[in-house]
Design a protein around this motif. Structure first.
Motif, PDB file in Angstrom:
ATOM      1  N   ASP A  38       0.833  -1.208   0.000  1.00  0.00           N
ATOM      2  CA  ASP A  38       0.000   0.000   0.000  1.00  0.00           C
ATOM      3  C   ASP A  38       0.862   1.251   0.000  1.00  0.00           C
ATOM      4  OD1 ASP A  38      -2.332  -1.479   0.241  1.00  0.00           O
ATOM      5  OD2 ASP A  38      -2.151  -1.570   2.430  1.00  0.00           O
ATOM      6  N   ALA A  39       0.429   2.243  -0.754  1.00  0.00           N
ATOM      7  CA  ALA A  39       1.097   3.546  -0.715  1.00  0.00           C
ATOM      8  C   ALA A  39       0.193   4.560  -1.409  1.00  0.00           C
ATOM      9  CB  ALA A  39       2.455   3.498  -1.425  1.00  0.00           C
ATOM     10  N   GLY A  40       0.372   5.835  -1.059  1.00  0.00           N
ATOM     11  CA  GLY A  40      -0.335   6.889  -1.774  1.00  0.00           C
ATOM     12  C   GLY A  40      -1.232   7.741  -0.900  1.00  0.00           C
ATOM     13  N   GLU A  49       0.623   8.106   7.016  1.00  0.00           N
ATOM     14  CA  GLU A  49       1.876   8.127   6.238  1.00  0.00           C
ATOM     15  C   GLU A  49       1.612   7.548   4.851  1.00  0.00           C
ATOM     16  OE1 GLU A  49       4.825   5.681   8.138  1.00  0.00           O
ATOM     17  OE2 GLU A  49       3.402   4.055   8.498  1.00  0.00           O
ATOM     18  N   ALA A  50       2.198   8.214   3.839  1.00  0.00           N
ATOM     19  CA  ALA A  50       1.923   7.823   2.455  1.00  0.00           C
ATOM     20  C   ALA A  50       2.658   6.550   2.063  1.00  0.00           C
ATOM     21  CB  ALA A  50       2.304   8.959   1.504  1.00  0.00           C
ATOM     22  N   LEU A  51       3.825   6.347   2.688  1.00  0.00           N
ATOM     23  CA  LEU A  51       4.611   5.144   2.360  1.00  0.00           C
ATOM     24  C   LEU A  51       4.971   4.403   3.647  1.00  0.00           C
ATOM     25  CD1 LEU A  51       6.030   3.500   0.117  1.00  0.00           C
ATOM     26  CD2 LEU A  51       8.091   4.829   0.601  1.00  0.00           C
ATOM     27  N   GLY A  71      -0.928  10.095  -6.123  1.00  0.00           N
ATOM     28  CA  GLY A  71      -1.503  11.404  -6.443  1.00  0.00           C
ATOM     29  C   GLY A  71      -0.649  12.510  -5.864  1.00  0.00           C
ATOM     30  N   GLU A  72      -1.229  13.265  -4.932  1.00  0.00           N
ATOM     31  CA  GLU A  72      -0.527  14.405  -4.332  1.00  0.00           C
ATOM     32  C   GLU A  72       0.722  13.968  -3.564  1.00  0.00           C
ATOM     33  OE1 GLU A  72      -1.230  17.538  -5.078  1.00  0.00           O
ATOM     34  OE2 GLU A  72      -2.689  16.555  -6.399  1.00  0.00           O
ATOM     35  N   THR A  73       0.728  12.732  -3.097  1.00  0.00           N
ATOM     36  CA  THR A  73       1.857  12.241  -2.296  1.00  0.00           C
ATOM     37  C   THR A  73       2.973  11.651  -3.160  1.00  0.00           C
ATOM     38  OG1 THR A  73       0.725  10.123  -2.055  1.00  0.00           O
ATOM     39  CG2 THR A  73       0.435  11.715  -0.265  1.00  0.00           C
TER      40      THR A  73
END
Ligand code: NAI
Ligand code: MG
Length: 326
Positions: A38-40, A49-51, A71-73
């Motif tokens: 998962d990420a983003g 947290e994005a990552l 996307g934005e991250t």
């Protein structure tokens, strides 16, 4: 040995083109073990947290990673992931395909972009309210490494023209070093190449892309010139990329999460599938990579086509057609 592939769809159309690509890979029946990460943007919202660390670790320990888009991250996700796989080369082929409208149908370029330093090394300072600075990092070792990769790539893939992009007339020390390192590698390996000032090269690439093959670039120049070339061949739905390290790599389309079309099932999966073909090549499945590439080319030529290429097909129509061609 079973290859473990990290699969990180991310946001927006990443959630559409990655599953479509997995269907295509399943049809090739290579026995890979796919492990989801998962990420983003959505992950940032859920977990703060994005990552997540486990996704970083997954990419680091897998044999290869397929990444969709964030996307934005994006900067918080893709830059660390490129580092997780130890990538030093960002390889971005920009090719025109029969059956697809291109500004320059004769375009067949591969940008080999230094992926770790230059003005993207992150050495920035705010010295006062008025003054900000940026340090441009160019090392002999990283320059030699990207030059070796670029020359070897050109030879292995049948490209006769190799060009080293630079601006050494102004950035005398840093791009002077870049040129010197490339020249040393060429001499040792007996490679032929041309040097080109990157600003003039931008113009020549648009007017005469057929004069160029592999373009070896410092980081920022590679980022900009490859996007310029994307404009020559018919859009972002077509451009794959590889982030290559000494013993690991990450493969991703050049495009982002495309919020304007996300959720509609109409994203062009070609860039992602072609990224998977680059992965197969990297993992030494050269025949399967070639088969996959020609299946994509056949669908690009005869359809079905997604709306970005003037058709009305869905993502799944295209991936199903690619599977049929296989
Ligand atoms: P984008 O690549 O997402 O979209 C640009 C345009 O191209 C849009 O009109 C989109 O519909 C179209 N497009 C892109 N891929 C397509 C596909 N496969 N099929 C059909 N049409 C396609 O770039 P944009 O709009 O500048 O950025 C959107 C978001 O993506 C931003 O949040 C940005 O930060 C992120 N981004 C992430 C990247 C990454 O994860 N590596 C790279 C670039 C942007
Ligand atoms: Mg860019």
């Amino acid at each position: 040995m079973t290859e473990q592939i990290a699969v990180i769809p991310g946001d927006g159309i990443g959630q559409e083109v990655v599953p479509a690509t997995l269907d295509v890979l399943d049809a090739l029946d290579l026995g890979f073990e796919f492990v989801d990460g998962d990420a983003g943007d959505a992950v940032l919202e859920e977990r703060g947290e994005a990552l997540p660390d486990e996704t970083y670790e997954l990419a680091a320990e897998s044999d290869a990673t397929l990444f969709g888009a964030a996307g934005e991250t994006a900067a918080d996700v893709i830059l660390p992931l490129r580092e997780a796989v130890g990538s030093f080369a960002n390889v971005r082929p920009a090719r025109a395909y029969p059956g697809v409208d291109a500004v320059k149908p004769e375009t067949d370029l591969v940008f080999v972009r230094e992926n770790t330093e230059g003005v993207y090394a992150g050495i920035e300072s705010q010295l006062s309210d008025d003054v900000t600075t940026l340090t441009r990092l160019i090392t002999d070792s990283a320059s030699r490494r990207i030059a070796e990769y670029g020359f070897e790539y050109a030879e292995a893939n049948g490209y006769e023209d190799v060009t080293v992009a630079h601006k050494a007339n102004v950035m005398r020390t840093t791009d002077g070093q870049f040129l010197e390192s490339c020249s040393a590698v060429a001499e040792e390996g007996n490679y032929e190449y041309d040097e080109a000032l990157m600003d003039a090269l931008a113009m020549h690439l648009i007017m005469h892309p057929e004069d160029y093959g592999v373009v070896i670039c410092p980081n920022l120049a590679g980022d900009m010139l490859s996007d310029l070339a994307a404009g020559l061949v018919g859009g972002l739905g077509l451009l794959p990329s590889a982030n290559v390290g000494p013993d690991n790599a990450l493969f991703e389309p050049v495009h982002g999460s495309a919020p304007d079309i996300a959720g509609q099932g109409i994203a062009n999966p070609s860039a992602m599938v072609l990224s998977a073909a680059m992965m197969l090549e990297h993992l030494d499945y050269a025949d399967e990579a070639a088969t996959l590439r020609s299946a994509v080319e056949s669908v690009l030529e005869d359809g079905p086509k997604t709306p970005d290429l003037g058709g009305d097909a869905s993502t799944e129509d295209v991936s199903d057609a690619i599977i049929d061609r296989l």
